[in-house]
Design an enzyme around this catalytic site. Structure first.
Site, PDB file in Angstrom:
ATOM      1  N   CYS A  16     -17.463  -3.283 -36.500  1.00  0.00           N
ATOM      2  CA  CYS A  16     -17.363  -1.967 -35.867  1.00  0.00           C
ATOM      3  C   CYS A  16     -18.674  -1.225 -36.076  1.00  0.00           C
ATOM      4  O   CYS A  16     -19.560  -1.682 -36.817  1.00  0.00           O
ATOM      5  CB  CYS A  16     -16.195  -1.161 -36.428  1.00  0.00           C
ATOM      6  SG  CYS A  16     -16.371  -0.768 -38.176  1.00  0.00           S
ATOM      7  N   CYS A  19     -20.044  -0.476 -39.517  1.00  0.00           N
ATOM      8  CA  CYS A  19     -20.676  -1.592 -40.237  1.00  0.00           C
ATOM      9  C   CYS A  19     -22.192  -1.440 -40.202  1.00  0.00           C
ATOM     10  O   CYS A  19     -22.880  -1.720 -41.190  1.00  0.00           O
ATOM     11  CB  CYS A  19     -20.277  -2.940 -39.609  1.00  0.00           C
ATOM     12  SG  CYS A  19     -18.534  -3.363 -39.781  1.00  0.00           S
ATOM     13  N   ASP A 464     -33.650   0.108  -7.934  1.00  0.00           N
ATOM     14  CA  ASP A 464     -34.645  -0.763  -7.332  1.00  0.00           C
ATOM     15  C   ASP A 464     -34.366  -0.771  -5.825  1.00  0.00           C
ATOM     16  O   ASP A 464     -33.227  -0.576  -5.395  1.00  0.00           O
ATOM     17  CB  ASP A 464     -34.516  -2.168  -7.912  1.00  0.00           C
ATOM     18  CG  ASP A 464     -35.526  -3.125  -7.322  1.00  0.00           C
ATOM     19  OD1 ASP A 464     -36.709  -2.783  -7.291  1.00  0.00           O
ATOM     20  OD2 ASP A 464     -35.119  -4.207  -6.867  1.00  0.00           O
ATOM     21  N   ASP A 659     -31.709  -5.851  -9.525  1.00  0.00           N
ATOM     22  CA  ASP A 659     -31.171  -7.203  -9.341  1.00  0.00           C
ATOM     23  C   ASP A 659     -32.177  -8.309  -9.601  1.00  0.00           C
ATOM     24  O   ASP A 659     -31.846  -9.478  -9.462  1.00  0.00           O
ATOM     25  CB  ASP A 659     -30.610  -7.361  -7.919  1.00  0.00           C
ATOM     26  CG  ASP A 659     -31.717  -7.515  -6.875  1.00  0.00           C
ATOM     27  OD1 ASP A 659     -32.806  -6.948  -7.090  1.00  0.00           O
ATOM     28  OD2 ASP A 659     -31.481  -8.195  -5.866  1.00  0.00           O
ATOM     29  N   ASP A 663     -36.690  -6.497 -12.960  1.00  0.00           N
ATOM     30  CA  ASP A 663     -35.906  -5.340 -13.403  1.00  0.00           C
ATOM     31  C   ASP A 663     -35.350  -5.518 -14.816  1.00  0.00           C
ATOM     32  O   ASP A 663     -34.851  -4.556 -15.404  1.00  0.00           O
ATOM     33  CB  ASP A 663     -34.725  -5.099 -12.450  1.00  0.00           C
ATOM     34  CG  ASP A 663     -35.173  -4.786 -11.037  1.00  0.00           C
ATOM     35  OD1 ASP A 663     -36.176  -4.072 -10.887  1.00  0.00           O
ATOM     36  OD2 ASP A 663     -34.523  -5.269 -10.087  1.00  0.00           O
TER      37      ASP A 663
END
Length: 771
Positions: A16, A19, A464, A659, A663
């Site tokens: 978690c 931690c 983009d 995409d 990027d």
């Protein structure tokens, strides 16, 4: 003399967000550690330390008792190929640590799944019994026969023990580490609550006869223990499964690198490992080859697909004096270039480094429940013991010791049971589970809960151009017919000419012909008119296809003026020897719903910026069409990264939508990276959210999903704390002297169970929300 070493280590055993705080605090206190940043999302620690005072083994030993392990890095800073290591690609990935990470994660997920499948039937039975008890308490059904009551009285402890044995170890260890090392996380909270409910229930079951004169022994909480552990384990399983592909982006980037290079040495072409290439080497590139390093062309020309860097679909013409970049792909020509950047200097290596840094950087966010857990647990414990002491010391004076002891024990257990952080532990994961599931059904894939949480805070969306706002490939967008022939006949002629061409525009025309079932004719006397177009003969007619310069060369004067074309499109003019027949427009078309979705983003109060590697004129044309607020063109991957960093420095929360491989660093650096699934796997793995089918309409839905999910989490946390704030004073007996009210453990258990049920029900309500 101080020798500083800076390294990123993987950490095993993190469950978690708290931690990360525990590990970081422990490491920072270690002599010799200069800086420590622990990232829960990537399960890694960026450490700087003096090697004269400490080392990896010593640091790992510090956190080992707390349940964590520091894993030494295996890979070097430079991309190394499989062949240079004399390994297969699979062995190479394993050596770099990718396969071990994936294998370890898959084993962990498989174990957690087995735990959930094993204890889930016990939880279903327990929920059934809790409902039955509630119905009997309100007269909804008759009391169970005594034989069944006795049966469940002795079976439930066995079921609870089985639940602890199968899935309860992390929570029991959470109690142990809290007591020994004074560190608390969510495991500590869940462990204290479930263990207290179990021990109380076990004691009054085992010693019912002895305790009956003092306290009510008919109410136990074994069901609560079982149900809570099951729900928390299920949440951890789903979270782990969603995070399993965290490190895939780097592996895929490494695979883009060419393994070998064809160099000229001693007037001979020899193939060597890309790692053996040095500055000044003369490298030969043949059709279809990957470019191994960065350099400058010295001889020849070709079209090079640079989508890896620019994200643009159109291959670029490269001639003598032009730069070429490692990882890009040569098309049909051949050329020779001189190596100028090798190893870690290349563009591809820098992209890999940027993704590593962005993914490993620390996000300034932690779950509210984890922040509060460090003070909530000890406060509740102190309050429970103080309450018992007050009952025994003061209560004995007025009520007598037996009744004071009975009330004190009831209050003590009641506080711990009603203060059990079950609802607190379920508040976030249940809403996230529902939100992520709803997103998946809508074609929105969320990598982790932190991403979904951060998305609702975003105020700036960066997109983009290619593949995000546009379809990502050149298409035939319009035909202006200036002849008496049909459009189909004209496309037949044009496709017949272009089938002999290797130019990228030819692919768009041939694709259009294929889509419309137009068959190209045979052609003779084909030739390319350099810089202008091409020509060929079909039957007895000679045709020309090219740009305006070709028409000027032919000295045509069309009766109808040629249509003008915008900056973002390419014009192809088709003619015969006598006249212009048609004007065909080729462009990377805007997606059908791009304009609508940008408008919706504006309605949500978001600023929309378009970043692209394309030229300024084309970018401004596309930007104006879709209605973005700002256009930034001709940017390289590192420029995109720096623009995002600048916006973040100005306190903006940034979402990046892209995409391409180019990027990937920006997607990783942004507060939220959103990838279009039609793009590269690297972009998808670098992003926190993936929109399936490259559907930009899902972007607005993803933002709305984040907002309703976070609203649900806040409601859950409110109710979780409300139960504690109202219930703890009642359980402590605060109102006993005035009204005679004392919250029994039975009611405390019902309140705790109802708090969990209400939280889960509120989370499930998110399913009905429309995105």
């Amino acid at each position: 003399m101080q020798t500083t070493k800076s390294t990123t280590y993987q950490i095993k055993g993190m469950h978690c967000a708290s931690c990360a705080g525990i590990i970081e605090k422990s490491l920072k206190k270690t002599p010799g550690v200069i800086c420590a940043e622990v990232n829960y999302a990537t399960e890694s620690a960026k450490l700087s330390f003096d090697t004269n005072q400490t080392n990896h083994a010593a640091l790992s030993k510090i956190i080992k008792p707390l349940g964590y392990t520091l894993v030494a890095p295996e890979s070097s800073s430079e991309p190394i190929t499989a062949e240079s290591m004399h390994m297969s690609p699979g062995e190479h990935a394993a050596h770099l640590g990718f396969n071990q990470t994936q294998t370890a994660k898959q084993i962990e997920i498989k174990q957690m799944k087995q735990q959930v499948l094993t204890i889930f039937p016990l939880a279903v039975i327990s929920i059934g019994l809790m409902i039955t008890d509630a119905l009997m308490a309100f007269g909804g059904i008759q009391e169970l026969p005594q034989i069944w009551s006795d049966f469940w009285r002795y079976i439930l402890p066995i079921m609870a023990v089985a639940t602890f044995v199968i899935a309860g170890k992390p929570y029991l260890l959470g109690i142990y580490r809290f007591l020994r090392y004074r560190v608390a996380n969510m495991d500590t909270l869940i462990g204290l609550g479930t263990a207290t409910a179990f021990l109380y229930s076990f004691i009054i079951t085992a010693f019912a006869t002895s305790l009956q004169p003092f306290i009510n022994v008919s109410q136990t909480y074994f069901e609560v223990t079982i149900v809570v552990i099951t729900f928390i384990t299920l949440g951890k399983f789903l979270e782990a499964r969603a995070k399993v592909k965290t490190g895939d982006a780097i592996a895929k980037l490494l695979n883009l690198q060419a393994k070998t290079a064809l160099v000229i040495r001693d007037n001979k072409e020899i193939e060597i490992s890309v790692n053996a290439v040095v500055h000044g080497d003369i490298i030969v590139i043949k059709p279809g080859s990957n470019i191994p390093v960065d350099g400058v062309i010295t001889e020849g020309s070709s079209f090079v697909n640079e989508a890896m860097v620019t994200g643009e679909p159109m291959p670029n013409k490269k001639e003598v004096g032009d730069s070429v970049i490692s990882g890009t792909i040569n098309q049909d020509g051949s050329f020779i270039f001189k190596a100028t950047k090798v190893g870690s200097e290349t563009m591809l290596a820098r992209i890999i480094k940027m993704v590593q840094d962005a993914q490993g950087s620390r996000a300034p966010i932690q779950a509210l429940a984890d922040k509060i857990s460090a003070v909530f647990v000890p406060i509740v414990l102190v309050l429970a013991f103080l309450t018992l002491a007050v009952w025994l010391i003061i209560g004995s004076r007025y009520l007598g010791f037996p009744l004071a002891l009975s009330n004190g024990l009831v209050s003590f257990v009641g506080i711990l049971v009603i203060a059990c952080p079950c609802a607190l532990g379920l508040a976030t994961p249940t809403a996230i589970i529902v939100g992520v599931g709803k997103g998946a059904r809508e074609g929105i894939l969320v990598k982790d809960a932190a991403t979904l949480e951060k998305l609702h805070q975003v105020d700036t969306v960066i997109m983009d151009k290619t593949g995000t706002l546009t379809v990502g490939r050149p298409e035939l967008t319009s035909i202006t017919n200036l002849s008496k022939q049909t459009d189909a006949e004209l496309i037949t002629v044009l496709a017949s000419l272009e089938q002999k061409s290797e130019h990228p525009i030819a692919h768009a025309i041939l694709a259009y012909a294929k889509e419309h079932n137009i068959i190209a004719s045979s052609i003779t006397d084909f030739s390319i008119i350099k810089g202008q177009g091409l020509t060929g003969t079909i039957g007895d007619v000679k045709y020309f296809a090219g740009n305006v310069r070709l028409i000027e060369t032919l000295n045509y004067h069309p009766a109808t003026p040629l249509p003008s074309y915008p900056a973002g499109e390419t014009q192809i003019i088709l003619s015969n020897k006598n006249q212009v027949l048609a004007v065909i427009m080729i462009a990377d078309a805007i997606k059908a719903d791009a304009i609508t979705e940008v408008t919706k983003l504006h309605k949500l109060g978001l600023k929309v910026i378009m970043l692209t590697g394309d030229n300024t004129q084309t970018a401004n044309f596309i930007g104006a069409q879709v209605g973005v607020d700002e256009v930034i063109a001709e940017v390289m991957p590192e420029d995109k990264l720096n623009i995002i960093k600048k916006l973040q420095a100005e306190s903006h929360k940034v979402a990046m939508v892209g995409d391409g491989v180019n990027d990937a660093p920006a997607l990783a650096q942004a507060d939220v990276g959103i990838a279009m699934a039609t793009g590269t796997d690297v972009a998808i793995e670098s992003a926190g959210i993936t929109l399936l089918h490259g559907d930009i309409s899902k972007l607005v839905k993803a933002i709305r999903l984040s907002k309703i999910t976070m609203a649900g989490i806040k409601q859950n946390l409110f109710w979780a704390f409300a139960y504690n704030i109202i219930g703890i004073p009642l359980a402590a007996g605060l109102f006993f002297p005035i009204f005679g009210w004392l919250l029994s453990p039975a009611i405390a258990g019902a309140a705790m169970a109802f708090s969990s049920v209400s939280v889960v029900s509120n989370s499930l309500r998110l399913k009905t929300k429309k995105l």
